[in-house]
Write a protein that holds these residues in place. Structure first.
Motif, PDB file in Angstrom:
ATOM      1  N   GLU A 136      -1.655   9.444 -10.426  1.00 20.19           N
ATOM      2  CA  GLU A 136      -1.948   8.458  -9.402  1.00 20.19           C
ATOM      3  C   GLU A 136      -3.448   8.228  -9.258  1.00 20.19           C
ATOM      4  O   GLU A 136      -3.922   7.085  -9.148  1.00 20.19           O
ATOM      5  CB  GLU A 136      -1.355   8.900  -8.057  1.00 20.19           C
ATOM      6  N   ASP A 146       2.279   3.635 -15.600  1.00 19.29           N
ATOM      7  CA  ASP A 146       2.952   2.777 -14.628  1.00 19.29           C
ATOM      8  C   ASP A 146       4.108   3.466 -13.918  1.00 19.29           C
ATOM      9  O   ASP A 146       4.753   2.867 -13.050  1.00 19.29           O
ATOM     10  CB  ASP A 146       3.414   1.469 -15.269  1.00 19.29           C
ATOM     11  N   THR A 147       4.385   4.739 -14.269  1.00 16.22           N
ATOM     12  CA  THR A 147       5.400   5.489 -13.527  1.00 16.22           C
ATOM     13  C   THR A 147       4.766   6.408 -12.478  1.00 16.22           C
ATOM     14  O   THR A 147       5.462   6.928 -11.610  1.00 16.22           O
ATOM     15  CB  THR A 147       6.265   6.339 -14.471  1.00 16.22           C
ATOM     16  N   ALA A 148       3.460   6.619 -12.583  1.00 10.07           N
ATOM     17  CA  ALA A 148       2.767   7.502 -11.637  1.00 10.07           C
ATOM     18  C   ALA A 148       2.274   6.691 -10.452  1.00 10.07           C
ATOM     19  O   ALA A 148       1.088   6.413 -10.310  1.00 10.07           O
ATOM     20  CB  ALA A 148       1.609   8.208 -12.329  1.00 10.07           C
ATOM     21  N   THR A 149       3.200   6.270  -9.625  1.00  9.54           N
ATOM     22  CA  THR A 149       2.834   5.401  -8.498  1.00  9.54           C
ATOM     23  C   THR A 149       3.454   5.830  -7.176  1.00  9.54           C
ATOM     24  O   THR A 149       3.269   5.156  -6.168  1.00  9.54           O
ATOM     25  CB  THR A 149       3.281   3.950  -8.783  1.00  9.54           C
ATOM     26  N   VAL A 150       4.178   6.939  -7.168  1.00  8.30           N
ATOM     27  CA  VAL A 150       4.949   7.270  -5.961  1.00  8.30           C
ATOM     28  C   VAL A 150       4.263   8.285  -5.062  1.00  8.30           C
ATOM     29  O   VAL A 150       4.577   8.391  -3.877  1.00  8.30           O
ATOM     30  CB  VAL A 150       6.348   7.794  -6.345  1.00  8.30           C
ATOM     31  N   GLN A 151       3.327   9.052  -5.606  1.00  8.01           N
ATOM     32  CA  GLN A 151       2.680  10.092  -4.819  1.00  8.01           C
ATOM     33  C   GLN A 151       1.389   9.575  -4.191  1.00  8.01           C
ATOM     34  O   GLN A 151       0.711   8.716  -4.749  1.00  8.01           O
ATOM     35  CB  GLN A 151       2.359  11.312  -5.705  1.00  8.01           C
ATOM     36  N   GLU A 152       1.055  10.151  -3.042  1.00  9.21           N
ATOM     37  CA  GLU A 152      -0.237   9.826  -2.441  1.00  9.21           C
ATOM     38  C   GLU A 152      -1.344  10.425  -3.315  1.00  9.21           C
ATOM     39  O   GLU A 152      -1.120  11.416  -3.990  1.00  9.21           O
ATOM     40  CB  GLU A 152      -0.320  10.412  -1.021  1.00  9.21           C
ATOM     41  N   PRO A 191       0.156   5.221  -3.164  1.00 15.54           N
ATOM     42  CA  PRO A 191       0.821   4.248  -2.278  1.00 15.54           C
ATOM     43  C   PRO A 191      -0.092   3.702  -1.189  1.00 15.54           C
ATOM     44  O   PRO A 191      -0.046   2.519  -0.852  1.00 15.54           O
ATOM     45  CB  PRO A 191       1.994   5.040  -1.704  1.00 15.54           C
ATOM     46  N   THR A 192      -0.944   4.573  -0.635  1.00 15.23           N
ATOM     47  CA  THR A 192      -1.887   4.118   0.385  1.00 15.23           C
ATOM     48  C   THR A 192      -2.911   3.163  -0.220  1.00 15.23           C
ATOM     49  O   THR A 192      -3.197   2.096   0.319  1.00 15.23           O
ATOM     50  CB  THR A 192      -2.611   5.319   1.012  1.00 15.23           C
ATOM     51  N   SER A 252      -2.738   1.423  -3.093  1.00 16.41           N
ATOM     52  CA  SER A 252      -2.182   0.192  -3.656  1.00 16.41           C
ATOM     53  C   SER A 252      -1.875  -0.839  -2.589  1.00 16.41           C
ATOM     54  O   SER A 252      -1.738  -2.026  -2.885  1.00 16.41           O
ATOM     55  CB  SER A 252      -0.920   0.497  -4.465  1.00 16.41           C
ATOM     56  N   ASP A 307       1.142  -2.971  -9.140  1.00 19.42           N
ATOM     57  CA  ASP A 307       1.903  -3.034 -10.402  1.00 19.42           C
ATOM     58  C   ASP A 307       0.968  -2.671 -11.553  1.00 19.42           C
ATOM     59  O   ASP A 307       0.164  -3.479 -12.011  1.00 19.42           O
ATOM     60  CB  ASP A 307       2.460  -4.446 -10.600  1.00 19.42           C
TER      61      ASP A 307
END
Length: 550
Positions: free
Chosen positions: A124, A192-198, A201-202, A204, A213
């Motif tokens: 991330e 593009d899969t490493a997007t869910v952890q802080e 998200p903050t 983006s 994206d």
């Protein structure tokens, strides 16, 4: 009276002691739970996301850049339009605006770079670094292509060390190579899969370009690599070829206009409505300037002849870029006017035209075709293009045609060229179909009727590669269509004209290659400025070429 004062004093001391106990209690609680409450991946202050947001906002063109640089200089030099009179010679207002826009944001870049480096390594965090690098590359390429050498490696650190208050100038060659390596790093490291952890998200949530994206960010990185590799191909043909080959051979993600025979219309743009702002400076820059009209040069790339009825127009983009004069006639201002040629007046860019009853009122002295009103007035849905899939097709067409990084292949060059025309026409038609005036809500399709027989096929009937009589003419076709696609990116058309010398032109070859540095830099950073202009030929005037111009 004395007893009352003593009682008040006792009460005060008792209250103060009670407050002190509470303070100590909460301080100790905070101390005891400090490690539990601390998020090692989170932002240390609320300003982190806003720093990136302010950087994205800085991609919006200022009114002074549009007025004094694009409208007064670049449209004239590229001949994408005609300047009916030169009334605004104080271009330094525009160069100051561009310079300040860049360097006022450099501390934001440097601060975010520092913070990201201090965060624990993760996919991330790597993605956030890549997003920052890509935006920095875009802004830096744009500025160096206007001025040449510029402060870069030392810029933005003045808040940390006084040594950097007057940063040295880096050569344009070194800037290009550094940024191209940075963009390659971005392509190789974006996940593009490493997007869910802080903290992603903050972070983006402040991404107004692609809403986090990462595949789109990866496409932007590689599309910029293609653009700037081709731009330096005359000076660094081997390196440029290696970059282009790497992207194509390894099938790296790119923006595309067409995927085989399917229109996809990909691009990176600043869309005011989706970014939550109104592009009010756009109309201001045309309304107050009021000297740009359709020139004879671009008209001859859109119409078979000079029929004022428009019945010989073969390119539907003519209706998107321009419109008829006050008498609704298609009349050009000569690109090279004769002495005594009437200038154009009128009020074609006035906001009164927002109302349906006044839409056709352009003023009796508006005797030449102006820019289409929707293009310069729509402050919500008219995009500011950064790079389009159409441009990538034209770059690939040139690469295959000339053998730059790729094996020469006329068939593949023709396919990419055709895809470029098809996607450019469809992209601009799509933009027009969604365009709307801010006051009345009138739409482009309601007010402007593009004949049904005009489409990409009608363009190819004239500009299809099979119509070219020589290899040189085929190459000119490629450059012409890329130049047209950049109609609202005059700085890109300016780069193409300077690099190739083969974009459509009337009169003498282009002899304008850069803009002088802003007065503020000359005065404030004079020693480094003197060294920079010495390294670039000894002059700070437009006839001195920057590094990549052959």
């Amino acid at each position: 009276m004395k007893k009352q004062n003593i009682n008040k004093m006792k009460l005060f001391l008792k209250f103060t002691g009670y407050c002190l106990v509470l303070v100590l209690f909460f301080v100790s609680c905070k101390k005891d739970f400090e490690e539990i409450n601390y998020n090692p991946h989170g932002f240390t202050t609320a300003s982190n996301g806003s720093l990136f947001n302010s950087i994205i906002e800085s991609l919006v063109l200022s009114g002074n850049e549009q007025f004094y640089i694009n409208n007064e200089i670049l449209y004239k030099q590229t001949q994408l339009a005609a300047l009916t009179k030169e009334a605004w010679g104080n271009f330094s207002i525009g160069t100051e605006s561009m310079w300040n826009n860049y360097y006022r944001k450099m501390p934001n870049f440097r601060e975010l770079e520092k913070r990201f480096d201090e965060m624990p390594s993760s996919g991330e965090v790597t993605n956030m670094k890549a997003m920052l690098k890509i935006v920095l590359a875009y802004k830096t390429f744009k500025l160096t292509d206007i001025f040449g050498d510029m402060p870069f490696s030392d810029a933005g650190y003045g808040f940390e060390d006084l040594e950097y208050l007057r940063p040295k100038f880096d050569t344009q060659e070194s800037i290009y190579k550094y940024l191209l390596e940075d963009l390659k790093w971005c392509d190789e490291n974006i996940n593009d899969t490493a997007t869910v952890q802080e903290p992603f998200p903050t972070f983006s949530g402040f991404d107004r370009l692609f809403n986090g994206d990462m595949l789109q960010w990866q496409k932007l990185a590689n599309s910029l690599r293609m653009r700037y590799a081709m731009r330096m191909s005359e000076k660094e043909p081997e390196l440029a070829g290696e970059i282009i080959l790497d992207i194509i051979e390894n099938e790296r993600p790119l923006f595309l206009g067409y995927d085989f025979i399917t229109y996809v219309g990909e691009s990176a743009c600043i869309w005011p409505s989706s970014m939550g702002f109104k592009n009010t400076s756009l109309n201001w820059s045309f309304r107050e300037h009021n000297n740009l009209r359709m020139g004879s040069n671009i008209w001859h790339q859109l119409s078979v002849n000079d029929s004022i009825n428009g019945d010989e127009i073969f390119d539907p983009r003519a209706y998107i870029f321009f419109e008829g004069n006050n008498a609704n006639e298609w009349v050009t201002f000569p690109q090279i006017p004769e002495p005594g040629t009437p200038i154009s007046g009128g009020i074609p860019y006035g906001s009164h035209r927002d109302q349906s009853g006044a839409f056709q009122i352009k003023g009796e002295t508006c005797i030449y075709s102006p820019f289409n009103y929707f293009v310069i007035r729509d402050e919500d849905f008219m995009p500011i293009p950064m790079i389009t899939g159409s441009e990538i097709h034209f770059i690939l067409a040139e690469a295959y045609f000339r053998g730059i990084g790729l094996l020469q292949d006329q068939s593949l060059a023709d396919i990419e060229y055709m895809n470029g025309i098809n996607s450019s026409v469809e992209w601009w038609m799509g933009v027009a179909s969604n365009s709307k005036l801010p006051s009345s809500g009138m739409t482009f399709p309601e007010m402007i009727d593009i004949p049904d027989y005009l489409n990409s096929s009608s363009v190819l009937n004239v500009f299809g590669s099979w119509n070219a009589t020589s290899d040189e003419e085929k190459l000119k076709f490629i450059y012409t269509q890329r130049w047209l696609d950049a109609f609202r990116q005059p700085w890109e058309a300016y780069a193409l004209a300077r690099r190739t010398g083969m974009t459509p032109r009337e009169g003498d070859p282009i002899n304008h290659f850069r803009l002088p540095y802003p007065t503020s830099e000359v005065e404030y950073n004079s020693a480094n400025w003197v060294e920079a202009i010495g390294n670039q030929g000894g002059g700070d005037t437009p006839e001195f070429k920057i590094w990549w111009i052959p």
